[in-house]
Design a protein around this motif. Structure first.
Motif, PDB file in Angstrom:
ATOM      1  N   ARG A  33       0.827  -1.213   0.000  1.00 55.42           N
ATOM      2  CA  ARG A  33       0.000   0.000   0.000  1.00 55.42           C
ATOM      3  C   ARG A  33       0.863   1.267   0.000  1.00 55.42           C
ATOM      4  NH1 ARG A  33      -2.477  -3.543   3.400  1.00 55.42           N
ATOM      5  NH2 ARG A  33      -1.642  -2.547   5.263  1.00 55.42           N
ATOM      6  N   ALA A  34       1.847   1.281  -0.898  1.00 56.93           N
ATOM      7  CA  ALA A  34       2.775   2.411  -0.970  1.00 56.93           C
ATOM      8  C   ALA A  34       2.345   3.467  -1.970  1.00 56.93           C
ATOM      9  CB  ALA A  34       4.175   1.904  -1.320  1.00 56.93           C
ATOM     10  N   VAL A  35       1.210   3.247  -2.651  1.00 57.52           N
ATOM     11  CA  VAL A  35       0.683   4.236  -3.594  1.00 57.52           C
ATOM     12  C   VAL A  35      -0.769   4.529  -3.238  1.00 57.52           C
ATOM     13  CG1 VAL A  35       2.229   3.475  -5.433  1.00 57.52           C
ATOM     14  CG2 VAL A  35      -0.062   2.487  -5.269  1.00 57.52           C
ATOM     15  N   PHE A  36      -1.263   5.650  -3.763  1.00 61.15           N
ATOM     16  CA  PHE A  36      -2.673   5.999  -3.570  1.00 61.15           C
ATOM     17  C   PHE A  36      -3.467   5.363  -4.708  1.00 61.15           C
ATOM     18  CE2 PHE A  36      -0.282   9.262  -1.370  1.00 61.15           C
ATOM     19  CZ  PHE A  36      -0.937   9.314  -0.141  1.00 61.15           C
ATOM     20  N   GLU A  81      -1.209  11.650 -10.928  1.00 54.76           N
ATOM     21  CA  GLU A  81      -1.648  12.322  -9.702  1.00 54.76           C
ATOM     22  C   GLU A  81      -0.791  11.904  -8.515  1.00 54.76           C
ATOM     23  OE1 GLU A  81      -6.378  12.933 -10.846  1.00 54.76           O
ATOM     24  OE2 GLU A  81      -5.700  11.083  -9.861  1.00 54.76           O
ATOM     25  N   ASN A  82      -0.391  10.636  -8.463  1.00 53.91           N
ATOM     26  CA  ASN A  82       0.513  10.185  -7.406  1.00 53.91           C
ATOM     27  C   ASN A  82       1.829  10.959  -7.456  1.00 53.91           C
ATOM     28  OD1 ASN A  82       0.080   7.500  -5.601  1.00 53.91           O
ATOM     29  ND2 ASN A  82      -1.270   7.440  -7.383  1.00 53.91           N
ATOM     30  N   ALA A  95      -3.541   4.012 -10.067  1.00 51.48           N
ATOM     31  CA  ALA A  95      -2.437   3.249  -9.489  1.00 51.48           C
ATOM     32  C   ALA A  95      -2.882   1.880  -8.998  1.00 51.48           C
ATOM     33  CB  ALA A  95      -1.796   4.040  -8.351  1.00 51.48           C
ATOM     34  N   GLY A  96      -4.135   1.777  -8.549  1.00 48.38           N
ATOM     35  CA  GLY A  96      -4.621   0.505  -8.038  1.00 48.38           C
ATOM     36  C   GLY A  96      -4.754  -0.569  -9.096  1.00 48.38           C
ATOM     37  N   THR A  97      -4.728  -0.188 -10.376  1.00 47.39           N
ATOM     38  CA  THR A  97      -4.852  -1.171 -11.453  1.00 47.39           C
ATOM     39  C   THR A  97      -3.495  -1.660 -11.953  1.00 47.39           C
ATOM     40  OG1 THR A  97      -4.844   0.460 -13.256  1.00 47.39           O
ATOM     41  CG2 THR A  97      -6.964  -0.010 -12.195  1.00 47.39           C
TER      42      THR A  97
END
Length: 222
Positions: free
Chosen positions: A88-91, A98-99, A128-130
């Motif tokens: 969970r190191a990215v939003f 945007e990150n 980022a979640g993808t």
């Protein structure tokens, strides 16, 4: 060699279990330090203690010679510390661009991520979640290196990456240290590419330091 940040007789507990047993550890400024050990050795807890995301039950944190034990994590971040956890190191809900924009000056081009990891350029519009696990690690590392933070704490930064990308990652971290940033990396083993850019090694086992010295002195080849 000046010390950037250190743990002095540090103890950390998770409920009834003590994860660190009086750890003494000094991170030299403008160098790359590696924390080595198997899962459960205490590597991640050391990083969290330095970052302020877990409290010490005994001992202290010293940052540039001052007692920072009670300094909260957000205050450490404002003073130039960036912690990149292993998960969970990215939003996840934000795009790659945007990150990256979170650490760039206003109006800066997020496409600068290509300076760190070129495979991210065509992914700037993706959430980022993808991304795959390796792509998320590339994004997390890019954000850290593009930030103004002078102290970087990274938990297994090359996790999920191809060997070539991992080698590039270690080279980038070594270059960051040569340019004056203090870098602390937690890994399970000292890969040859990491050994080449490392100054100091701490070997941890069961919450205690069992080895400290230069990378060339590390007794385990891998």
């Amino acid at each position: 060699m000046s010390v950037e940040i250190a743990l002095r007789h540090a103890r950390v507990r998770y409920g009834p279990l003590e994860a660190l047993h009086g750890v003494d550890l000094a991170v030299p400024a403008a160098r790359l330090t590696v924390l080595l050990g198997r899962n459960g050795a205490g590597r991640t807890t050391v990083l969290r203690a330095l970052a302020g995301t877990v409290p010490l039950t005994a001992g202290r944190v010293e940052w540039r010679g001052a007692d920072a034990t009670r300094l909260p994590a957000h205050a450490r971040a404002l003073r130039g510390l960036m912690f990149v956890p292993d998960q969970r190191a990215v939003f996840a809900s934000l795009t790659v661009a945007e990150n990256l924009a979170l650490v760039l000056p206003p109006g800066a081009d997020p496409g600068r991520a290509a300076e760190v990891h070129p495979p991210l350029r065509p992914l700037l519009g993706r959430r980022a979640g993808t991304l795959s696990g390796g792509e998320q690690r590339m994004l997390a590392l890019s954000r850290a290196l593009l930030s103004p933070a002078g102290l970087l704490l990274l938990d297994e930064p090359a996790q999920g990456m191809s060997p070539a990308t991992a080698a590039r990652t270690y080279a980038l971290l070594g270059e960051a240290a040569r340019r004056g940033r203090t870098v602390v990396v937690a890994e399970q083993s000292l890969q040859p590419e990491l050994r080449a850019v490392t100054t100091v090694v701490y070997g941890l086992r069961r919450g205690a330091v069992e080895f400290s010295g230069e990378a060339s002195e590390w007794p385990h080849p891998r």
